[in-house]
Design a protein around this motif. Structure first.
Motif, PDB file in Angstrom:
ATOM      1  N   PRO A  89      25.546 -96.145 -12.553  1.00  0.00           N
ATOM      2  CA  PRO A  89      26.921 -95.752 -12.893  1.00  0.00           C
ATOM      3  C   PRO A  89      27.861 -95.940 -11.702  1.00  0.00           C
ATOM      4  N   PHE A  90      29.126 -96.148 -12.000  1.00  0.00           N
ATOM      5  CA  PHE A  90      30.161 -96.242 -10.984  1.00  0.00           C
ATOM      6  C   PHE A  90      30.813 -94.880 -10.801  1.00  0.00           C
ATOM      7  N   THR A  91      31.164 -94.571  -9.579  1.00  0.00           N
ATOM      8  CA  THR A  91      31.934 -93.361  -9.283  1.00  0.00           C
ATOM      9  C   THR A  91      33.269 -93.770  -8.686  1.00  0.00           C
ATOM     10  N   PHE A  92      34.338 -93.375  -9.332  1.00  0.00           N
ATOM     11  CA  PHE A  92      35.699 -93.662  -8.862  1.00  0.00           C
ATOM     12  C   PHE A  92      36.328 -92.351  -8.399  1.00  0.00           C
ATOM     13  N   GLU A  93      37.193 -92.449  -7.379  1.00  0.00           N
ATOM     14  CA  GLU A  93      37.683 -91.234  -6.756  1.00  0.00           C
ATOM     15  C   GLU A  93      39.105 -91.430  -6.249  1.00  0.00           C
ATOM     16  N   THR A  94      39.916 -90.362  -6.322  1.00  0.00           N
ATOM     17  CA  THR A  94      41.268 -90.419  -5.780  1.00  0.00           C
ATOM     18  C   THR A  94      41.716 -89.023  -5.379  1.00  0.00           C
ATOM     19  N   HIS A  95      42.642 -88.963  -4.414  1.00  0.00           N
ATOM     20  CA  HIS A  95      43.167 -87.702  -3.891  1.00  0.00           C
ATOM     21  C   HIS A  95      44.690 -87.793  -3.850  1.00  0.00           C
ATOM     22  N   PHE A  96      45.366 -86.720  -4.260  1.00  0.00           N
ATOM     23  CA  PHE A  96      46.826 -86.687  -4.248  1.00  0.00           C
ATOM     24  C   PHE A  96      47.329 -85.367  -3.694  1.00  0.00           C
ATOM     25  N   HIS A  97      48.567 -85.411  -3.219  1.00  0.00           N
ATOM     26  CA  HIS A  97      49.301 -84.221  -2.797  1.00  0.00           C
ATOM     27  C   HIS A  97      50.639 -84.242  -3.513  1.00  0.00           C
ATOM     28  N   GLY A  98      51.062 -83.094  -4.067  1.00  0.00           N
ATOM     29  CA  GLY A  98      52.313 -83.070  -4.806  1.00  0.00           C
ATOM     30  C   GLY A  98      53.047 -81.765  -4.633  1.00  0.00           C
TER      31      GLY A  98
END
Length: 267
Positions: A41-50
């Motif tokens: 499986p693929f693992t995709f990741e992202t981080h944000f600040h708002g």
């Protein structure tokens, strides 16, 4: 307005972007190529600040946020939000697909009771539901801070000594996907990079819309003016404000089959 993410369920599967060449999929692999293919499986990741500004005190904003059974279901549209348990909701994100692979992801989330005006929101398994080949790890943490009217550039209506609220959050989203085997004909680095970008694009579409709706709903119900557009922001970690604005100006819209009638001018 979503902040961070913890364990489990369901945001994603979407139109893989123009980087993908569908002609490549017509190639029939040899038996040796099939045996050498890594189907992990693929693992995709992202981080944000708002963040967003509110024209009232943190105490009043907290009272509004604590009554999430009202604003959460109203503001989640066009996503559907079905309550479960005391603080849980099942979100249906919309239908996404590419190359004949399509999914309508569901995501279970819990809005935990606040501690010291810090609000955590995290993913949980959807009751009586087994996701078809994906899993989501979501955690968001949101903080309320008292600010003076003079201290923020978005204050256009109140005196300098007015007590206002600055809401900020951090968001972490991780999605694991088990693709159909034909998807693995593409190079893994291409799939990984495109998936990471796509996940970030989904957040850029959903989070600003939810932020605007919550901010608008709060001020409308209290009979307050709506803060200007500059009171809201969303940044992918590692990007500057200028880079984010340029991306938002040049990015296209996700190709999905969900209801787009709820699109609005977020100015």
């Amino acid at each position: 307005m979503l902040s961070n993410f913890r364990n489990h369920h369901a945001v994603n599967q979407s139109s893989f972007s123009p980087d993908f060449n569908p002609v490549a999929m017509e190639t029939n692999p040899s038996s040796e190529e099939i045996e050498d293919t890594n189907y992990d499986p693929f693992t995709f990741e992202t981080h944000f600040h708002g963040g967003m500004g509110m024209y009232d005190s943190p105490q009043v904003v907290a009272e509004y946020l604590d009554a999430h059974e009202g604003w959460f279901t109203r503001c989640a549209k066009p996503m559907t939000a079905e309550p479960f348990g005391v603080n849980g909701y099942v979100l249906t994100i919309g239908r996404f697909g590419a190359f004949g692979y399509e999914v309508e992801p569901k995501m279970g989330v819990v809005l935990a009771p606040p501690e010291n005006q810090i609000y955590d929101m995290y993913s949980v398994p959807v009751p009586d539901y087994t996701p078809p080949g994906y899993d989501v790890d979501y955690f968001a943490s949101m903080r309320l801070a008292e600010v003076a009217g003079v201290a923020v550039p978005w204050n256009q209506h109140y005196p300098e000594d007015a007590v206002l609220t600055q809401v900020t959050w951090h968001l972490h989203l991780k999605v694991m996907i088990e693709f159909p085997k034909f998807i693995y004909k593409f190079p893994r680095p291409l799939l990984q990079n495109t998936g990471d970008r796509l996940l970030a694009q989904i957040v850029r579409q959903i989070s600003p819309r939810l932020t605007y709706k919550v901010q608008s709903d709060f001020h409308k119900r209290l009979g307050l003016p709506l803060p200007p557009k500059q009171s809201r922001y969303l940044l992918r970690l590692g990007e500057t404000m200028g880079e984010e604005e340029e991306r938002e100006g040049n990015s296209g819209t996700l190709s999905d089959n969900s209801d787009n009638s709820d699109n609005m001018d977020l100015s």
